[in-house]
Design an enzyme around this catalytic site. Structure first.
Site, short mmCIF file in Angstrom:
data_model
loop_
_atom_site.label_atom_id
_atom_site.label_comp_id
_atom_site.label_asym_id
_atom_site.label_seq_id
_atom_site.Cartn_x
_atom_site.Cartn_y
_atom_site.Cartn_z
N HIS A 137 50.34 69.83 39.86
CA HIS A 137 51.02 70.35 41.05
C HIS A 137 52.00 71.43 40.61
O HIS A 137 52.53 71.39 39.50
CB HIS A 137 51.75 69.19 41.73
N ASP A 214 54.18 62.43 36.42
CA ASP A 214 54.38 62.64 37.85
C ASP A 214 53.62 61.56 38.58
O ASP A 214 52.39 61.57 38.65
CB ASP A 214 53.88 64.04 38.22
N GLN A 217 51.39 60.34 43.46
CA GLN A 217 50.18 59.80 44.06
C GLN A 217 49.81 58.44 43.47
O GLN A 217 48.91 57.77 43.97
CB GLN A 217 49.01 60.78 43.87
N LYS A 240 55.81 59.69 50.13
CA LYS A 240 54.39 59.40 49.89
C LYS A 240 54.14 57.90 49.74
O LYS A 240 53.00 57.46 49.70
CB LYS A 240 53.92 60.15 48.64
N CYS A 377 49.17 73.17 46.64
CA CYS A 377 50.19 73.42 45.62
C CYS A 377 49.61 73.23 44.22
O CYS A 377 50.26 72.68 43.33
CB CYS A 377 51.42 72.53 45.82
#
Length: 419
Positions: A137, A214, A217, A240, A377
């Site tokens: 991202h 990261d 998700q 999220k 993104c």
């Protein structure tokens, strides 16, 4: 198990309800912003909010609100205890050793920027190297570019495998002692591919590099244990995870946070201030300048309670079944190209020959199906895939087999319109 999940619009595990009764999760009842007949398939962008989170936010503002860490009156003291209880809850949720390793930030983007400025910006020097991957991202690319440009460091990029996963064999071959930091997505926001985080951490540590994952998700659908992963930093965003916007988490190993200078100056992050010199609070306080997003933290706590009550294993199984059904149906349409691995986590990206993804999204919207269309993104990844953009369907706890059917019917209509 799969057929049972797909045949019902609910998760296989019931949720406790008021009065001690149980019933299956109802995407209309639990998520008031999802009206009946609307297929919301954009959870990877932001998840809808259950009543439990909305109620926690409302209660925080309407009944319990006060500042934290400052007031000596009882409500402020109570709110401080509630706020810090949320920090402890987050620590337990991701397997942190201590709540002091949890830094509340506005989101994963701010968490990555904090590490870039406060760790990389002070530890790296000219000639050092940073290792990223092709599927990152922008929030896990741009902050490192800014630091690299400032200090004269260099960025290298790990390629993808044929099924669009980060190629850890390639990472093993290309990493050198000059690499001081590795930053990778635990789950791709475009492809749904899941990183073997433990192996990536071992490769990074083999040359003395630190690794940031990261987890935006990952945390809504996978059980995350930062100690087991042995990463050095981990970030995620609350919105999220069925929580509110404007709140996120940076986890870092205690010794790393302790050695890092503050990111911003202001109230609450200090030990003592004089015009001659200021000393700073220990972590996490030194990284939380100003009045925090108090009620956002309460909403995050409620969101974690919500997903853990359902069970992350159940959520992952539910989303995997929906992904399998979606990919199988779309694979039957000759003009559709699918991206990512077969076992992607809750996300299916695709394109239709001769049709711009924005047109796909617009026509699906007419059929009350909401997807994401664009570069997500992740423009460098689009270049790797050889497209300008993709269409993306992403699932959550409120989705069902009926939503997949609506998506497929909408895509079939797209193909008829564009012949």
């Amino acid at each position: 198990m799969t057929s049972a999940i797909l045949s019902e619009p609910a998760l296989p595990r019931p949720l406790p309800q008021a009065g001690g009764e149980t019933k299956p999760l109802d995407h209309v009842v639990d998520f008031p912003a999802i009206p009946a007949g609307w297929a919301y398939l954009d959870t990877a962008a932001t998840a809808q909010k259950p009543h439990a989170v909305i109620d926690a936010i409302t209660r925080g503002y309407a009944c319990d609100y006060a500042t934290v860490h400052r007031g000596v009156y009882q409500r402020s003291a109570d709110m401080t205890l509630t706020y810090e209880a949320a920090r402890k809850r987050v620590a337990g949720f991701i397997g942190a050793t201590t709540p002091d390793e949890i830094v509340f930030v506005r989101g994963a983007t701010e968490g990555i920027n904090l590490v870039a400025q406060c760790w990389a910006g002070t530890q790296l020097k000219a000639g050092d190297r940073i290792l990223l991957s092709q599927l990152e991202h922008h929030s896990n690319i741009v902050p490192w570019q800014m630091i690299a440009e400032r200090i004269g460091a260099h960025i290298d990029v790990i390629p993808l495998t044929a099924d669009h996963c980060i190629d850890l064999d390639a990472m093993q071959a290309m990493i050198t002692p000059a690499h001081k930091l590795v930053a990778l997505a635990h789950v791709s926001n475009v492809l749904g591919s899941v990183l073997d985080g433990s192996r990536a951490a071992a490769i990074a540590h083999s040359v003395g590099a630190k690794i940031l994952l990261d987890g935006c998700q990952a945390v809504p659908r996978l059980s995350v244990d930062v100690a087991a992963l042995d990463c050095d930093f981990y970030v995620f965003s609350g919105h999220k995870l069925y929580g509110p916007t404007g709140i996120g988490v940076l986890w870092g190993k205690a010794e790393l946070l302790e050695a890092m200078p503050p990111y911003q100056g202001g109230g609450a992050m200090i030990d003592r201030v004089t015009f001659e010199k200021t000393t700073y609070a220990p972590p996490p306080g030194r990284f939380e300048a100003g009045t925090p997003h108090i009620v956002g933290v309460l909403g995050l706590h409620a969101a974690i309670d919500y997903v853990e009550e359902i069970g992350l294993a159940a959520i992952h199984a539910h989303e995997t079944a929906l992904v399998t059904k979606t990919r199988a149906a779309l694979a039957q349409i000759n003009s559709v190209t699918l991206y990512g691995p077969e076992d992607s986590a809750g996300i299916v990206s695709f394109s239709i020959e001769g049709v711009h993804p924005h047109d796909i999204g617009t026509i699906l919207d007419e059929a009350k199906v909401a997807i994401r269309a664009g570069h997500h993104c992740a423009q460098p990844l689009m270049q790797v895939l050889g497209v300008d953009a993709t269409a993306r369907a992403s699932f959550g706890v409120y989705n069902s087999a009926a939503d997949v059917d609506a998506l497929v019917a909408g895509i079939q209509r797209v193909t008829r319109i564009f012949k």
